[in-house]
Design a protein around this motif. Structure first.
Motif, PDB file in Angstrom:
ATOM      1  N   SER A  65       0.694  -1.196   0.062  1.00 43.74           N
ATOM      2  CA  SER A  65       0.035  -0.220   0.102  1.00 43.74           C
ATOM      3  C   SER A  65       0.961   1.206   0.070  1.00 43.74           C
ATOM      4  O   SER A  65       1.972   1.242   0.697  1.00 43.74           O
ATOM      5  N   LEU A  66       0.401   2.149  -0.792  1.00 41.83           N
ATOM      6  CA  LEU A  66       1.304   3.586  -0.905  1.00 41.83           C
ATOM      7  C   LEU A  66       0.537   4.323   0.100  1.00 41.83           C
ATOM      8  O   LEU A  66      -0.490   4.399   0.586  1.00 41.83           O
ATOM      9  N   MET A  67       1.645   5.217   0.963  1.00 44.51           N
ATOM     10  CA  MET A  67       1.020   6.103   1.812  1.00 44.51           C
ATOM     11  C   MET A  67       0.458   7.334   1.043  1.00 44.51           C
ATOM     12  O   MET A  67       0.504   7.735   0.243  1.00 44.51           O
ATOM     13  N   VAL A  68      -0.267   7.915   2.131  1.00 42.40           N
ATOM     14  CA  VAL A  68      -1.519   9.117   1.709  1.00 42.40           C
ATOM     15  C   VAL A  68      -1.231  10.282   2.461  1.00 42.40           C
ATOM     16  O   VAL A  68      -0.775  10.098   3.640  1.00 42.40           O
ATOM     17  N   VAL A  69      -1.162  11.500   1.728  1.00 40.36           N
ATOM     18  CA  VAL A  69      -1.306  12.542   2.341  1.00 40.36           C
ATOM     19  C   VAL A  69      -2.644  13.346   2.036  1.00 40.36           C
ATOM     20  O   VAL A  69      -3.067  13.031   0.963  1.00 40.36           O
ATOM     21  N   GLN A 104       3.330   3.572 -14.936  1.00 39.93           N
ATOM     22  CA  GLN A 104       2.612   2.482 -15.284  1.00 39.93           C
ATOM     23  C   GLN A 104       2.691   1.640 -14.024  1.00 39.93           C
ATOM     24  O   GLN A 104       1.568   0.922 -13.939  1.00 39.93           O
ATOM     25  N   GLN A 105       3.608   1.781 -13.198  1.00 44.03           N
ATOM     26  CA  GLN A 105       3.549   0.920 -11.871  1.00 44.03           C
ATOM     27  C   GLN A 105       2.624   1.431 -10.773  1.00 44.03           C
ATOM     28  O   GLN A 105       2.010   0.985 -10.025  1.00 44.03           O
ATOM     29  N   TYR A 106       2.588   2.843 -10.688  1.00 42.82           N
ATOM     30  CA  TYR A 106       1.724   3.338  -9.808  1.00 42.82           C
ATOM     31  C   TYR A 106       0.385   3.909 -10.210  1.00 42.82           C
ATOM     32  O   TYR A 106      -0.464   3.937  -9.186  1.00 42.82           O
ATOM     33  N   LEU A 107       0.012   3.866 -11.340  1.00 41.70           N
ATOM     34  CA  LEU A 107      -1.472   4.275 -11.895  1.00 41.70           C
ATOM     35  C   LEU A 107      -2.055   3.031 -11.249  1.00 41.70           C
ATOM     36  O   LEU A 107      -3.613   3.498 -10.944  1.00 41.70           O
ATOM     37  N   ASN A 113      -8.133   3.078  -6.170  1.00 42.02           N
ATOM     38  CA  ASN A 113      -8.511   3.865  -5.062  1.00 42.02           C
ATOM     39  C   ASN A 113      -9.070   4.928  -5.354  1.00 42.02           C
ATOM     40  O   ASN A 113      -8.571   6.107  -5.485  1.00 42.02           O
ATOM     41  N   PRO A 114     -10.319   5.180  -5.442  1.00 40.95           N
ATOM     42  CA  PRO A 114     -11.186   6.264  -6.060  1.00 40.95           C
ATOM     43  C   PRO A 114     -11.158   7.352  -4.822  1.00 40.95           C
ATOM     44  O   PRO A 114     -11.405   8.526  -5.204  1.00 40.95           O
ATOM     45  N   GLU A 115     -10.895   7.122  -3.563  1.00 36.48           N
ATOM     46  CA  GLU A 115     -10.732   8.185  -2.425  1.00 36.48           C
ATOM     47  C   GLU A 115      -9.494   9.061  -2.777  1.00 36.48           C
ATOM     48  O   GLU A 115      -9.339  10.024  -2.256  1.00 36.48           O
TER      49      GLU A 115
END
Length: 260
Positions: A65-69, A104-107, A113-115
């Motif tokens: 999972s990628l971190m979110v700000v 291409q990897q993070y798209l 994750n529509p949020e």
């Protein structure tokens, strides 16, 4: 943690766009986003294996999972960074782990994750957000455009074997000269062959070094598109002279193109 990662092409394009938000600068940002990699803070549930170059390999069943700000307006973004210094500026003393990802990897993390509204690059630096729809458009335009670039990191200690080209590629040299002539940012172009396997020196690809006023990866795309029919079945690898290897090639070689 990939402490030696740096993406000066994207960083330069971001600051130019921040200074002057016009279509030309936006195109250069889009090219850099498409053609290069970023550092993405992330978490995972299974520790990966690390190879001799420091690259990590995850098991297929690893959850990442990628971190979110969240910005002051409440919008959620994945923070992305152009180098380790930008990571430190944002997270300070907090311990973070980063992946090196292409667009291409993070798209898929964005479309799944529509949020999350998109990405924000260097939030304590250039601090420019890009929404998912824009990034999808850049990716689709890149796919439709034909020739694509993939950032190839040269690690400290790597043995780079280069040799001079022979006289049988006049058509490729002509297109390189024409590329330089038609691109006002290009100061000089140098060409070598890079040996891919020491034990099989016949396996080579073209190694093109560009001395340019701008670190615009679109230059590489334009050269690649012009030269794709005269590459004699070989791939092309590009480098700017802002890197030491590029400087060494320029210092020891005669340019195939030199701006008057």
């Amino acid at each position: 943690m990939p402490t030696n990662f740096s993406n000066p092409s994207l960083q330069q394009a971001l600051w130019a766009f921040r200074k002057e938000q016009n279509n030309g600068n936006l195109l250069k940002v889009a090219q850099a986003l498409l053609n290069t990699q970023v550092m993405a803070p992330a978490k995972w549930d299974k520790e990966p294996e690390t190879d001799e170059n420091g690259a990590i390999r995850f098991a297929p069943d690893t959850t990442i999972s990628l971190m979110v700000v969240t910005n002051p307006q409440g919008g959620k973004y994945f923070p992305m960074f152009t180098d380790m210094e930008e990571v430190r500026k944002f997270y300070q003393d907090a311990e973070v782990q980063c992946l090196i990802l292409t667009m291409q990897q993070y798209l898929p993390f964005l479309t799944g994750n529509p949020e999350v509204s998109g990405i924000v690059v260097d939030p304590k630096g250039a601090d420019i957000p890009f929404n998912t729809q824009f990034l999808e458009g850049v990716a689709n335009a890149g796919a439709a455009g034909g020739a694509s670039l993939q950032q190839n990191t040269i690690h400290k200690g790597d043995h780079i074997l280069l040799k001079n080209v022979d006289a049988s590629i006049a058509d490729l040299e002509a297109e390189l000269i024409s590329s330089g002539y038609h691109d006002p940012a290009i100061r000089a172009i140098y060409i070598k062959e890079r040996i891919e396997d020491r034990d099989h020196p016949e396996k080579t690809h073209w190694f093109i070094v560009v001395d340019s006023d701008e670190l615009d990866t679109g230059i590489f795309t334009r050269i690649g598109n012009r030269c794709k029919t005269v590459c004699h079945g070989k791939d092309m690898e590009f480098m700017f002279t802002n890197q030491k290897l590029g400087q060494d090639v320029a210092a020891s070689s005669k340019a195939i193109y030199q701006r008057a």
